[in-house]
Design a protein around this motif. Structure first.
Motif, PDB file in Angstrom:
ATOM      1  N   PHE A  32       0.831  -1.204   0.000  1.00 25.53           N
ATOM      2  CA  PHE A  32       0.000   0.000   0.000  1.00 25.53           C
ATOM      3  C   PHE A  32       0.865   1.253   0.000  1.00 25.53           C
ATOM      4  O   PHE A  32       0.587   2.224  -0.711  1.00 25.53           O
ATOM      5  CB  PHE A  32      -0.922  -0.007   1.230  1.00 25.53           C
ATOM      6  N   SER A  33       1.938   1.215   0.778  1.00 19.78           N
ATOM      7  CA  SER A  33       2.854   2.350   0.858  1.00 19.78           C
ATOM      8  C   SER A  33       3.507   2.613  -0.499  1.00 19.78           C
ATOM      9  O   SER A  33       3.613   3.757  -0.945  1.00 19.78           O
ATOM     10  CB  SER A  33       3.925   2.076   1.907  1.00 19.78           C
ATOM     11  N   LEU A  34       3.941   1.552  -1.173  1.00 15.95           N
ATOM     12  CA  LEU A  34       4.558   1.677  -2.489  1.00 15.95           C
ATOM     13  C   LEU A  34       3.553   2.228  -3.503  1.00 15.95           C
ATOM     14  O   LEU A  34       3.879   3.125  -4.282  1.00 15.95           O
ATOM     15  CB  LEU A  34       5.085   0.316  -2.957  1.00 15.95           C
ATOM     16  N   ALA A  35       2.331   1.710  -3.448  1.00 22.54           N
ATOM     17  CA  ALA A  35       1.286   2.172  -4.361  1.00 22.54           C
ATOM     18  C   ALA A  35       1.002   3.659  -4.155  1.00 22.54           C
ATOM     19  O   ALA A  35       0.834   4.405  -5.116  1.00 22.54           O
ATOM     20  CB  ALA A  35       0.017   1.362  -4.160  1.00 22.54           C
ATOM     21  N   PHE A  39       1.565   6.584  -6.878  1.00 21.57           N
ATOM     22  CA  PHE A  39       0.387   7.373  -7.266  1.00 21.57           C
ATOM     23  C   PHE A  39       0.623   8.874  -7.097  1.00 21.57           C
ATOM     24  O   PHE A  39       0.218   9.676  -7.916  1.00 21.57           O
ATOM     25  CB  PHE A  39      -0.816   6.927  -6.423  1.00 21.57           C
ATOM     26  N   THR A  40       1.318   9.257  -6.020  1.00 19.02           N
ATOM     27  CA  THR A  40       1.558  10.683  -5.762  1.00 19.02           C
ATOM     28  C   THR A  40       2.754  11.208  -6.557  1.00 19.02           C
ATOM     29  O   THR A  40       2.929  12.407  -6.667  1.00 19.02           O
ATOM     30  CB  THR A  40       1.799  10.952  -4.265  1.00 19.02           C
ATOM     31  N   GLY A  41       3.578  10.306  -7.068  1.00 20.60           N
ATOM     32  CA  GLY A  41       4.740  10.712  -7.857  1.00 20.60           C
ATOM     33  C   GLY A  41       5.948  11.050  -7.024  1.00 20.60           C
ATOM     34  O   GLY A  41       6.912  11.632  -7.514  1.00 20.60           O
ATOM     35  N   LYS A  42       5.937  10.690  -5.755  1.00 22.27           N
ATOM     36  CA  LYS A  42       7.079  10.994  -4.871  1.00 22.27           C
ATOM     37  C   LYS A  42       8.123   9.882  -4.855  1.00 22.27           C
ATOM     38  O   LYS A  42       9.162  10.025  -4.240  1.00 22.27           O
ATOM     39  CB  LYS A  42       6.573  11.219  -3.434  1.00 22.27           C
ATOM     40  N   SER A  43       7.847   8.810  -5.527  1.00 24.26           N
ATOM     41  CA  SER A  43       8.742   7.667  -5.528  1.00 24.26           C
ATOM     42  C   SER A  43      10.002   7.991  -6.352  1.00 24.26           C
ATOM     43  O   SER A  43       9.926   8.516  -7.450  1.00 24.26           O
ATOM     44  CB  SER A  43       8.050   6.444  -6.115  1.00 24.26           C
ATOM     45  N   LYS A  44      11.164   7.657  -5.792  1.00 24.79           N
ATOM     46  CA  LYS A  44      12.427   7.892  -6.486  1.00 24.79           C
ATOM     47  C   LYS A  44      13.097   6.592  -6.921  1.00 24.79           C
ATOM     48  O   LYS A  44      13.948   6.577  -7.782  1.00 24.79           O
ATOM     49  CB  LYS A  44      13.368   8.667  -5.567  1.00 24.79           C
ATOM     50  N   SER A  45      12.708   5.478  -6.285  1.00 28.43           N
ATOM     51  CA  SER A  45      13.386   4.214  -6.573  1.00 28.43           C
ATOM     52  C   SER A  45      12.582   3.318  -7.497  1.00 28.43           C
ATOM     53  O   SER A  45      13.065   2.287  -7.941  1.00 28.43           O
ATOM     54  CB  SER A  45      13.658   3.477  -5.266  1.00 28.43           C
TER      55      SER A  45
END
Length: 48
Positions: A32-35, A39-45
């Motif tokens: 859920f955290s990864l999703a 979804f918010t576009g804050k993921s860098k990895s």
């Protein structure tokens, strides 16, 4: 001659069941955290 196995106590059953439930809960939280981060576009990895 076949001998019936001893009955597992209720407390042991509950301990084992809770172990599996906890494992599933932490895995679901991670997913859920990864999703959310994707979804918010804050993921860098993670790249799509």
């Amino acid at each position: 001659m076949a001998v019936p196995k001893k009955r597992t106590s209720i407390s042991k059953k509950k301990i084992r069941k809770n172990f599996w439930k906890k494992k599933a809960y932490t895995t679901a939280l991670k997913a859920f955290s990864l999703a959310q981060s994707i979804f918010t576009g804050k993921s860098k990895s993670f790249f799509l």
